[in-house]
Design a protein around this motif. Sequence first.
Motif, PDB file in Angstrom:
ATOM      1  N   MET A   1      -2.434  80.763 180.074  1.00 29.82           N
ATOM      2  CA  MET A   1      -3.154  80.419 178.853  1.00 29.82           C
ATOM      3  C   MET A   1      -2.311  79.560 177.923  1.00 29.82           C
ATOM      4  O   MET A   1      -2.822  78.729 177.210  1.00 29.82           O
ATOM      5  N   GLY A   2      -1.007  79.807 177.917  1.00 26.90           N
ATOM      6  CA  GLY A   2      -0.156  78.968 177.087  1.00 26.90           C
ATOM      7  C   GLY A   2       0.314  79.676 175.836  1.00 26.90           C
ATOM      8  O   GLY A   2       0.034  80.851 175.603  1.00 26.90           O
ATOM      9  N   PRO A   3       1.065  78.964 174.972  1.00 26.93           N
ATOM     10  CA  PRO A   3       1.672  79.569 173.793  1.00 26.93           C
ATOM     11  C   PRO A   3       0.658  79.896 172.718  1.00 26.93           C
ATOM     12  O   PRO A   3      -0.418  79.325 172.641  1.00 26.93           O
ATOM     13  N   THR A   4       1.024  80.827 171.868  1.00 24.70           N
ATOM     14  CA  THR A   4       0.202  81.173 170.713  1.00 24.70           C
ATOM     15  C   THR A   4       0.959  80.803 169.456  1.00 24.70           C
ATOM     16  O   THR A   4       2.154  81.046 169.340  1.00 24.70           O
ATOM     17  N   GLU A   5       0.286  80.171 168.497  1.00 22.64           N
ATOM     18  CA  GLU A   5       0.926  79.771 167.247  1.00 22.64           C
ATOM     19  C   GLU A   5       1.111  80.972 166.336  1.00 22.64           C
ATOM     20  O   GLU A   5       0.305  81.902 166.329  1.00 22.64           O
ATOM     21  N   TRP A   6       2.205  80.931 165.577  1.00 18.76           N
ATOM     22  CA  TRP A   6       2.412  81.971 164.569  1.00 18.76           C
ATOM     23  C   TRP A   6       1.310  81.857 163.513  1.00 18.76           C
ATOM     24  O   TRP A   6       0.922  80.774 163.107  1.00 18.76           O
ATOM     25  N   THR A   7       0.841  82.999 163.047  1.00 13.72           N
ATOM     26  CA  THR A   7      -0.182  82.977 162.001  1.00 13.72           C
ATOM     27  C   THR A   7       0.437  82.935 160.619  1.00 13.72           C
ATOM     28  O   THR A   7      -0.137  82.382 159.688  1.00 13.72           O
ATOM     29  N   ALA A   8       1.621  83.505 160.472  1.00 10.38           N
ATOM     30  CA  ALA A   8       2.278  83.509 159.164  1.00 10.38           C
ATOM     31  C   ALA A   8       2.851  82.126 158.884  1.00 10.38           C
ATOM     32  O   ALA A   8       3.558  81.551 159.699  1.00 10.38           O
ATOM     33  N   ARG A   9       2.559  81.575 157.722  1.00 11.20           N
ATOM     34  CA  ARG A   9       2.950  80.210 157.410  1.00 11.20           C
ATOM     35  C   ARG A   9       4.453  80.043 157.358  1.00 11.20           C
ATOM     36  O   ARG A   9       4.979  78.972 157.622  1.00 11.20           O
ATOM     37  N   GLU A  10       5.183  81.121 157.002  1.00 10.53           N
ATOM     38  CA  GLU A  10       6.624  80.981 156.862  1.00 10.53           C
ATOM     39  C   GLU A  10       7.340  80.962 158.213  1.00 10.53           C
ATOM     40  O   GLU A  10       8.505  80.617 158.282  1.00 10.53           O
ATOM     41  N   GLU A  11       6.656  81.334 159.285  1.00  7.00           N
ATOM     42  CA  GLU A  11       7.273  81.330 160.592  1.00  7.00           C
ATOM     43  C   GLU A  11       7.290  79.912 161.166  1.00  7.00           C
ATOM     44  O   GLU A  11       6.394  79.116 160.922  1.00  7.00           O
ATOM     45  N   VAL A  12       8.313  79.629 161.951  1.00  9.41           N
ATOM     46  CA  VAL A  12       8.456  78.328 162.570  1.00  9.41           C
ATOM     47  C   VAL A  12       8.310  78.485 164.080  1.00  9.41           C
ATOM     48  O   VAL A  12       8.800  79.441 164.667  1.00  9.41           O
ATOM     49  N   GLY A  13       7.624  77.552 164.727  1.00  9.90           N
ATOM     50  CA  GLY A  13       7.545  77.570 166.171  1.00  9.90           C
ATOM     51  C   GLY A  13       6.331  78.312 166.689  1.00  9.90           C
ATOM     52  O   GLY A  13       5.257  78.292 166.078  1.00  9.90           O
ATOM     53  N   VAL A  14       6.492  78.974 167.831  1.00  7.39           N
ATOM     54  CA  VAL A  14       5.387  79.662 168.489  1.00  7.39           C
ATOM     55  C   VAL A  14       5.769  81.097 168.799  1.00  7.39           C
ATOM     56  O   VAL A  14       6.946  81.437 168.929  1.00  7.39           O
ATOM     57  N   GLY A  15       4.768  81.932 168.933  1.00  4.20           N
ATOM     58  CA  GLY A  15       4.984  83.335 169.243  1.00  4.20           C
ATOM     59  C   GLY A  15       5.148  83.567 170.730  1.00  4.20           C
ATOM     60  O   GLY A  15       5.282  82.632 171.513  1.00  4.20           O
ATOM     61  N   PRO A  16       5.135  84.824 171.148  1.00  4.23           N
ATOM     62  CA  PRO A  16       5.274  85.139 172.573  1.00  4.23           C
ATOM     63  C   PRO A  16       4.208  84.452 173.413  1.00  4.23           C
ATOM     64  O   PRO A  16       3.089  84.219 172.954  1.00  4.23           O
ATOM     65  N   TRP A  17       4.575  84.125 174.649  1.00  5.06           N
ATOM     66  CA  TRP A  17       3.646  83.469 175.563  1.00  5.06           C
ATOM     67  C   TRP A  17       2.449  84.377 175.809  1.00  5.06           C
ATOM     68  O   TRP A  17       2.597  85.575 176.055  1.00  5.06           O
ATOM     69  N   SER A  18       1.266  83.819 175.759  1.00  6.21           N
ATOM     70  CA  SER A  18       0.045  84.585 175.973  1.00  6.21           C
ATOM     71  C   SER A  18      -0.459  84.374 177.394  1.00  6.21           C
ATOM     72  O   SER A  18      -0.686  83.241 177.816  1.00  6.21           O
ATOM     73  N   GLY A  19      -0.625  85.443 178.139  1.00  9.23           N
ATOM     74  CA  GLY A  19      -1.123  85.342 179.501  1.00  9.23           C
ATOM     75  C   GLY A  19      -0.003  85.395 180.520  1.00  9.23           C
ATOM     76  O   GLY A  19       1.133  85.798 180.222  1.00  9.23           O
TER      77      GLY A  19
END
Length: 212
Positions: A1-19
């Motif tokens: 499925m690919g990466p998931t974006e962080w929802t919190a605006r202060e976070e940088v980059g992407v969250g854990p890989w989804s799928g």
Amino acid sequence: MGPTEWTAREEVGVGPWSGEWPADDRYDPDLLAGGDRRNVMDAYRYWRREAIVADVDRRRHPFHVAIENFQHDHNIGTVVRTANAFAAAAVHIVGRRRWNRRGAMVTDRYQHLEHHPDVASLAKFATERGLSIVAVDNTPGAQPVETAVLPRECVLLFGQEGPGLSEEAQASASFVVSIAQFGTTRSINAGVAAGIVMHTWIRHHADLSSAW
């Protein structure tokens, strides 16, 4: 499925890989599990650092960047960050080995760095590899970088903020280029000057279709 974006605006980059995780050894299991907050292009998300460096090595440009460091110049970090952005072959620190890495914004992890104790050592390196040294300074007799033709395989050599290039550095160069100025200041920031000249090289020689 690919990466998931962080929802919190202060976070940088992407969250854990989804799928399901990719079956590719370029990916770092720790980053896939915990997310990737590094300052890297999206194409390199979750990649191991060694894999990123190896990929950039395939398409690095044949120009080097050197900067004198006899007074702990704080512009070196900016020079390294810009050299990384333009995929320079290497950045050479001439003089003191230690420098302030804060301005590099961690790009020094992906950029080849070399140290030379003096200008003579840098000049020997350039001669052995057939690289022309192009010094950058606003001195009498310098060619305007706006009209000069930079060699494809070269070392772009910069001095320190304030004193500029040392006499040894200028003597080692095939020629010297200057940057046109129109205001009141005697010189511009060394980090800015490095960016201008590196981009001039890019305009002359780079394959722009390979840019991100």
